[in-house]
Enzyme design. Structure first.
Site, PDB file in Angstrom:
ATOM      1  CB  CYS A 139      -2.104  -2.704   5.128  1.00 39.06           C
ATOM      2  SG  CYS A 139      -3.811  -2.098   5.041  1.00 39.06           S
ATOM      3  CG  ASP A 197      -6.682   0.227   1.200  1.00 37.21           C
ATOM      4  OD1 ASP A 197      -7.054  -0.946   1.405  1.00 37.21           O
ATOM      5  OD2 ASP A 197      -7.018   1.187   1.924  1.00 37.21           O
ATOM      6  CG  ASP A 228      -1.905  -1.192   1.167  1.00 34.45           C
ATOM      7  OD1 ASP A 228      -1.731  -2.065   0.303  1.00 34.45           O
ATOM      8  OD2 ASP A 228      -2.806  -1.271   2.023  1.00 34.45           O
ATOM      9  CG  HIS A 253      -8.348   5.468   2.874  1.00 38.70           C
ATOM     10  ND1 HIS A 253      -9.295   5.306   3.855  1.00 38.70           N
ATOM     11  CD2 HIS A 253      -7.888   4.214   2.603  1.00 38.70           C
ATOM     12  CE1 HIS A 253      -9.408   4.034   4.176  1.00 38.70           C
ATOM     13  NE2 HIS A 253      -8.571   3.330   3.418  1.00 38.70           N
ATOM     14  CE  LYS A 271      -4.356  -3.920   1.044  1.00 40.09           C
ATOM     15  NZ  LYS A 271      -5.049  -3.018   1.966  1.00 40.09           N
TER      16      LYS A 271
HETATM   17  C1  VGL Z   1      -4.648   0.898   5.597  1.00 42.24           C
HETATM   18  C2  VGL Z   1      -6.108   1.931   7.033  1.00 42.24           C
HETATM   19  C3  VGL Z   1      -7.122   1.813   6.120  1.00 42.24           C
HETATM   20  C4  VGL Z   1      -3.256   0.431   5.343  1.00 42.24           C
HETATM   21  C5  VGL Z   1      -5.648   0.758   4.678  1.00 42.24           C
HETATM   22  O1  VGL Z   1      -2.854   0.335   4.161  1.00 42.24           O
HETATM   23  O2  VGL Z   1      -2.532   0.170   6.327  1.00 42.24           O
HETATM   24  N1  VGL Z   1      -4.894   1.481   6.784  1.00 42.24           N
HETATM   25  N2  VGL Z   1      -6.890   1.217   4.938  1.00 42.24           N
HETATM   26 ZN    ZN Z   2      -8.369   1.273   3.412  1.00 37.88          ZN
END
Ligand code: VGL
Ligand code: ZN
Length: 239
Positions: free
Chosen positions: A183, A80, A35, A116, A139
């Protein structure tokens, strides 16, 4: 003439004996970059910017990824990739603010986040040179389930990651990215559960908060992950 033939013959034997050694050193190892996307970085003023994700962090990630690619490893990148009506967005819940938590119908706790990584937005793009990436694993596309892990969402629906890794005969993962406490942690723990050897490159990871990141590293280690303080290219061939 005879000398030339001997030379060619020797070179042929030498290359035959070296080639398998070089190939073997890299076989079965893959990189998972978690991510590294605009919305998670201060460099891009992301909506969910994780501390210390400035341009120099991105340069370090890019440099390491390039070196690992040059060492012959396949690079898988997590992305993400949420629909606008995703359950994890605070704005999709009445009177809720980012970083609050809610109880879901099935009893699980869901952390609420700022909007996000919305599908198709610039801020959801991966900030690693696409030429280095073997495959992007998306994902979090199901509005009803969050998906910190690159392997599966909170409802248990698998991404392509495990299938793709197994098809490539991968046994060992080198993991780094964002966020250590969400993540990266979930991906590492699922990787261990699936039976992979997992190496986490600490200085290429960034967490949402210090205490949870520390706890996450401790848990990953306790469950069998190896934590490397930084990338040790000389040791890649010994994995
Ligand atoms: C993530 C919060 C929400 C991450 C993804 O990539 O760690 N954190 N969505
Ligand atoms: Zn997320």
């Amino acid at each position: 003439m005879k000398n030339l033939l001997v030379l060619i013959f020797s070179l042929a034997i030498l290359s035959l004996s070296l080639a398998p050694a070089l190939a073997e050193a890299k076989e079965g190892v893959a990189v998972v970059v978690v991510d590294v996307q605009g919305d998670f970085t201060t460099a891009q003023k992301g909506s969910l910017a994780v501390p210390n994700t400035d341009q120099s962090y991105l340069e370090n990630v890019s440099k390491a990824t390039e070196q690992l690619k040059k060492a012959g490893l396949p690079i898988y990148a997590g992305q993400d990739w949420h629909p606008a009506d995703h359950i994890s967005f605070a704005s999709n819940h009445k009177d809720k603010k980012p970083f609050e938590t809610i109880k879901l119908d099935d009893g699980r706790t869901q952390v609420l986040w700022p909007v996000h990584c919305v599908q198709g937005t610039n801020a959801a793009q991966i900030l690693v040179n696409p030429a280095l990436i073997t495959k992007v694993i998306q994902k979090g596309m199901d509005s009803k389930f969050d998906s910190y892990s690159g392997f599966m969402d909170d409802g248990g629906a698998k991404t392509e990651l495990d299938k793709v890794l197994k098809a490539a005969d991968i046994k060992t993962l080198i993991v780094y990215g964002i966020a250590t406490d969400y993540c990266v942690k979930a991906t590492v723990l699922d990787g261990l559960k699936e039976g992979y050897n997992v190496y986490v490159i600490n200085d290429l990871c960034r967490g949402v908060a210090d205490d949870t990141s520390k706890a996450a590293l401790e848990e990953m280690k306790q469950k069998g992950a190896k934590i490397w303080p930084s990338l040790d290219l000389d040791n890649i061939k010994n994995l």
